[in-house]
Motif scaffolding. Structure first.
Motif, PDB file in Angstrom:
ATOM      1  N   ASP A 100      -0.261   0.959  -3.215  1.00 27.25           N
ATOM      2  CA  ASP A 100      -0.205  -0.487  -2.995  1.00 27.25           C
ATOM      3  C   ASP A 100      -1.283  -1.217  -3.779  1.00 27.25           C
ATOM      4  OD1 ASP A 100      -2.645  -0.526  -1.574  1.00 27.25           O
ATOM      5  OD2 ASP A 100      -1.671  -0.455   0.386  1.00 27.25           O
ATOM      6  N   GLU A 101      -1.321  -2.542  -3.668  1.00 26.97           N
ATOM      7  CA  GLU A 101      -2.213  -3.357  -4.498  1.00 26.97           C
ATOM      8  C   GLU A 101      -3.691  -3.130  -4.206  1.00 26.97           C
ATOM      9  OE1 GLU A 101      -1.845  -5.659  -0.756  1.00 26.97           O
ATOM     10  OE2 GLU A 101      -0.511  -4.414  -1.978  1.00 26.97           O
ATOM     11  N   THR A 102      -4.014  -2.473  -3.095  1.00 26.42           N
ATOM     12  CA  THR A 102      -5.411  -2.151  -2.784  1.00 26.42           C
ATOM     13  C   THR A 102      -5.818  -0.793  -3.330  1.00 26.42           C
ATOM     14  OG1 THR A 102      -4.998  -1.016  -0.666  1.00 26.42           O
ATOM     15  CG2 THR A 102      -5.117  -3.435  -0.624  1.00 26.42           C
ATOM     16  N   GLY A 103      -4.888  -0.086  -3.949  1.00 26.81           N
ATOM     17  CA  GLY A 103      -5.165   1.254  -4.452  1.00 26.81           C
ATOM     18  C   GLY A 103      -4.920   2.337  -3.429  1.00 26.81           C
ATOM     19  N   LEU A 122      11.422  -0.964  -5.878  1.00 32.19           N
ATOM     20  CA  LEU A 122      10.187  -1.259  -5.158  1.00 32.19           C
ATOM     21  C   LEU A 122       9.500  -2.494  -5.732  1.00 32.19           C
ATOM     22  CD1 LEU A 122       8.228  -0.359  -2.946  1.00 32.19           C
ATOM     23  CD2 LEU A 122       7.013   0.968  -4.685  1.00 32.19           C
ATOM     24  N   VAL A 123       9.472  -2.607  -7.047  1.00 32.90           N
ATOM     25  CA  VAL A 123       8.887  -3.795  -7.663  1.00 32.90           C
ATOM     26  C   VAL A 123       9.666  -5.040  -7.268  1.00 32.90           C
ATOM     27  CG1 VAL A 123       8.452  -4.929  -9.885  1.00 32.90           C
ATOM     28  CG2 VAL A 123       7.836  -2.522  -9.566  1.00 32.90           C
ATOM     29  N   GLU A 124      10.990  -4.941  -7.249  1.00 38.86           N
ATOM     30  CA  GLU A 124      11.820  -6.054  -6.803  1.00 38.86           C
ATOM     31  C   GLU A 124      11.482  -6.436  -5.357  1.00 38.86           C
ATOM     32  OE1 GLU A 124      16.580  -7.026  -6.921  1.00 38.86           O
ATOM     33  OE2 GLU A 124      15.960  -5.123  -6.026  1.00 38.86           O
ATOM     34  N   LEU A 125      11.279  -5.446  -4.511  1.00 37.86           N
ATOM     35  CA  LEU A 125      10.953  -5.688  -3.110  1.00 37.86           C
ATOM     36  C   LEU A 125       9.617  -6.416  -2.972  1.00 37.86           C
ATOM     37  CD1 LEU A 125      11.746  -5.193  -0.143  1.00 37.86           C
ATOM     38  CD2 LEU A 125      10.570  -2.983  -0.292  1.00 37.86           C
ATOM     39  N   VAL A 126       8.622  -5.983  -3.735  1.00 40.65           N
ATOM     40  CA  VAL A 126       7.302  -6.631  -3.687  1.00 40.65           C
ATOM     41  C   VAL A 126       7.400  -8.060  -4.210  1.00 40.65           C
ATOM     42  CG1 VAL A 126       4.959  -6.565  -4.618  1.00 40.65           C
ATOM     43  CG2 VAL A 126       6.041  -4.448  -3.822  1.00 40.65           C
ATOM     44  N   ALA A 127       8.159  -8.264  -5.275  1.00 41.42           N
ATOM     45  CA  ALA A 127       8.316  -9.609  -5.825  1.00 41.42           C
ATOM     46  C   ALA A 127       8.987 -10.541  -4.826  1.00 41.42           C
ATOM     47  CB  ALA A 127       9.117  -9.549  -7.126  1.00 41.42           C
ATOM     48  N   ASP A 128       9.935 -10.020  -4.041  1.00 41.86           N
ATOM     49  CA  ASP A 128      10.683 -10.846  -3.088  1.00 41.86           C
ATOM     50  C   ASP A 128       9.963 -11.033  -1.756  1.00 41.86           C
ATOM     51  OD1 ASP A 128      12.692 -11.123  -4.914  1.00 41.86           O
ATOM     52  OD2 ASP A 128      14.015  -9.620  -4.007  1.00 41.86           O
ATOM     53  N   ARG A 129       9.278  -9.955  -1.278  1.00 43.90           N
ATOM     54  CA  ARG A 129       8.782  -9.953   0.104  1.00 43.90           C
ATOM     55  C   ARG A 129       7.270 -10.015   0.238  1.00 43.90           C
ATOM     56  NH1 ARG A 129      13.168  -8.021   3.161  1.00 43.90           N
ATOM     57  NH2 ARG A 129      15.027  -8.804   2.081  1.00 43.90           N
ATOM     58  N   GLY A 130       6.544  -9.907  -0.861  1.00 39.81           N
ATOM     59  CA  GLY A 130       5.096 -10.010  -0.756  1.00 39.81           C
ATOM     60  C   GLY A 130       4.384  -8.681  -0.934  1.00 39.81           C
ATOM     61  N   GLU A 133       1.183  -5.137   3.019  1.00 40.92           N
ATOM     62  CA  GLU A 133       1.697  -5.819   4.205  1.00 40.92           C
ATOM     63  C   GLU A 133       3.057  -5.260   4.613  1.00 40.92           C
ATOM     64  OE1 GLU A 133       1.669 -10.024   3.634  1.00 40.92           O
ATOM     65  OE2 GLU A 133      -0.463 -10.099   3.110  1.00 40.92           O
ATOM     66  N   LEU A 134       3.878  -4.924   3.633  1.00 41.94           N
ATOM     67  CA  LEU A 134       5.171  -4.321   3.938  1.00 41.94           C
ATOM     68  C   LEU A 134       4.988  -2.972   4.628  1.00 41.94           C
ATOM     69  CD1 LEU A 134       7.059  -5.114   0.604  1.00 41.94           C
ATOM     70  CD2 LEU A 134       7.411  -6.211   2.822  1.00 41.94           C
ATOM     71  N   VAL A 135       4.039  -2.181   4.117  1.00 42.96           N
ATOM     72  CA  VAL A 135       3.767  -0.880   4.721  1.00 42.96           C
ATOM     73  C   VAL A 135       3.224  -1.051   6.134  1.00 42.96           C
ATOM     74  CG1 VAL A 135       2.349   1.203   4.572  1.00 42.96           C
ATOM     75  CG2 VAL A 135       3.410   0.257   2.507  1.00 42.96           C
ATOM     76  N   ALA A 136       2.365  -2.039   6.336  1.00 43.12           N
ATOM     77  CA  ALA A 136       1.788  -2.277   7.660  1.00 43.12           C
ATOM     78  C   ALA A 136       2.846  -2.674   8.688  1.00 43.12           C
ATOM     79  CB  ALA A 136       0.711  -3.351   7.573  1.00 43.12           C
ATOM     80  N   SER A 137       3.980  -3.192   8.218  1.00 47.77           N
ATOM     81  CA  SER A 137       5.043  -3.589   9.141  1.00 47.77           C
ATOM     82  C   SER A 137       5.828  -2.401   9.680  1.00 47.77           C
ATOM     83  CB  SER A 137       6.004  -4.560   8.445  1.00 47.77           C
ATOM     84  OG  SER A 137       6.788  -3.890   7.463  1.00 47.77           O
ATOM     85  N   ILE A 138       5.605  -1.215   9.122  1.00 46.75           N
ATOM     86  CA  ILE A 138       6.272   0.004   9.573  1.00 46.75           C
ATOM     87  C   ILE A 138       5.386   0.707  10.589  1.00 46.75           C
ATOM     88  CG2 ILE A 138       7.248   2.212   8.902  1.00 46.75           C
ATOM     89  CD1 ILE A 138       8.799  -0.137   7.784  1.00 46.75           C
ATOM     90  N   GLU A 139       5.855   0.847  11.812  1.00 48.34           N
ATOM     91  CA  GLU A 139       5.080   1.570  12.819  1.00 48.34           C
ATOM     92  C   GLU A 139       5.187   3.063  12.553  1.00 48.34           C
ATOM     93  OE1 GLU A 139       4.458   1.825  17.674  1.00 48.34           O
ATOM     94  OE2 GLU A 139       6.230   0.824  16.842  1.00 48.34           O
TER      95      GLU A 139
END
Length: 438
Positions: free
Chosen positions: A240-243, A334-342, A346-352
């Motif tokens: 992810d963007e934080t490495g 995955l790049v499309e998903l990040v471009a659309d959803r942020g 944060e997307l990973v954090a939404s997965i329990e």
């Protein structure tokens, strides 16, 4: 002869030119008259491909050689070039000492058990149908397979924003990912982009431990996402963007949630996390479990209500595109998903997620050990699935005991919704294997 992902082993011991010649003869004998062939970047692949092609031609099959390309590029080319089958010389994520042979159908699905059994029987009995002197097949070189694959990627994905993407090719055959993302408007930086079958930049298998350079570069720049492939680019993992390395089960859950809708199913193997099942349940979809191996996931993905298939190993299948695991397609999606959803973090954090434990136990005779394991488990537990190894569901968790397809190991996996419970299940499962091995 075949494991869960084709034929693989050490060059000169398990995988030889003689074996490749035999497999080529068997494929030709089985009636595959026009065969697309190609290989990954390993130097041993040139010799093996020549031997395989000679075997095919000896039995009258025409060979279309697309050269050194990613496995999904070659697999997709089978249908594009109107061939009957495809063969890739690759050991995928294995070390440079290894190589292998994987066979593909025009749909992009790897040869399943019945087709593999046919090839094995022909090789074992040497029942080759050798052509007459004037009936030998032809071998031709064909360019354009990568361009065809890139066009398919561009048609499947729409990236509105120009993202910063770092692609770690791993010295393998996955340069197409960087090319496709650049054509989609992304600013792409590559790592380990020089093809080299000795994999000097990092081991071929992309893991949290082997992707230190990618994680450092992404963390130290304005990159939005980092992508990594194995040697033949059938696998894709992410940073992810934080490495931070994205757990593979979380990535599977993200792809599954994006593809699924109410009433649909997602195919994944028996070792898939509860996180995927829970994520799908939240959108009205469900998980259908398969044996481990992309061929089994792909087979289930042929069913009409299965919209996506994936393995925690990093193999991702979108059946409306192709039935082969397509690492470059996964990267673009995955790049499309990040471009659309942020942001990906944060997307990973939404997965329990839940605590999951994995290890492997060295055994002398994995078949005998697994027979003892299966007997013990069936006697001691009620909810047992013996589709692939033995998977025990205990309500608040599960464990899986399964023999490796390529090594003298039994793999142990356990997961629960609570840390302590996961530890208890893991130790319980490991003890079953060690007791059986002793």
């Amino acid at each position: 002869m075949f494991g869960t992902s084709g034929i693989r082993g050490q060059v000169g011991r398990d995988v030889t030119a003689s074996l490749a010649l035999s497999v080529g003869r068997a494929v030709g004998t089985a009636g595959y008259d026009r065969v697309v062939v190609g290989r990954d970047v390993r130097e041993s692949g040139a010799t093996l491909l020549d031997a395989l092609s000679a075997g095919l031609r000896e039995c009258g099959s025409d060979v279309v050689d697309v050269g050194v390309e990613a496995t999904p590029t070659i697999a997709r080319a089978v249908e594009w070039l109107e061939a009957d089958a495809g063969v890739v010389i690759t050991a995928s994520h294995n070390p440079p000492t290894d190589n292998g042979i994987k066979l593909w159908t025009p749909s992009g699905k790897a040869f399943g058990p019945e087709r593999r059994a046919e090839i094995t029987e022909i090789v074992e009995f040497e029942s080759y149908d050798l052509a007459a002197w004037d009936g030998l097949g032809e071998r031709t070189a064909r360019t354009g397979a990568r361009a065809h694959h890139r066009e398919a990627l561009r048609s499947a994905v729409d990236v509105d924003d120009s993202l910063e993407v770092v692609v770690d090719v791993g010295n393998g055959a996955g340069a197409i990912t960087a090319e496709a993302l650049a054509e989609l408007g992304c600013h792409v930086t590559t790592l380990n982009g020089q093809p080299d079958g000795s994999f000097p930049g990092r081991p071929s298998e992309p893991t949290a431990e082997t992707l230190e350079a990618l994680q450092t570069v992404v963390a130290g720049t304005d990159a939005d996402v980092g992508i990594a492939h194995d040697g033949d680019a059938d696998r894709m993992v992410a940073v992810d963007e934080t490495g931070t390395f994205v757990p593979k089960d979380s990535l599977l859950a993200l792809f599954a949630r994006e593809a699924a809708e109410d009433g649909t199913r997602v195919a994944a193997p028996v070792d898939t996390s509860l996180a995927v099942e829970d994520t799908l349940s939240a959108v009205g979809a469900s998980l259908t479990r398969t044996r481990v191996g992309d061929v089994y996931v792909a087979e289930r993905a042929t069913e009409p209500d299965v919209v996506f298939g994936g393995e925690p190993s990093g193999a991702w299948i979108w059946p409306e595109q192709t039935l082969c695991p397509d690492g470059p397609l996964a990267a673009c999606r995955l790049v499309e998903l990040v471009a659309d959803r942020g942001p990906l973090s944060e997307l990973v954090a939404s997965i329990e997620t839940y605590p999951i434990r994995r290890t492997s136990v060295d055994v002398g005779d994995k078949r005998a050990v697994m027979e003892a394991v299966r007997s013990r488990v069936l006697e001691s537990y009620d909810d047992v699935d013996a589709m692939d190894g033995v998977r025990v569901d205990v309500g608040d968790g599960w464990f899986l005991l399964r023999a490796s397809g390529t090594q003298p190991l039994v793999r142990v996996t356990a997961e629960a919704r609570a840390e302590e419970r996961a530890d208890v299940l893991f130790e319980e499962a490991r003890a079953i294997v060690t007791d059986a091995a002793e």
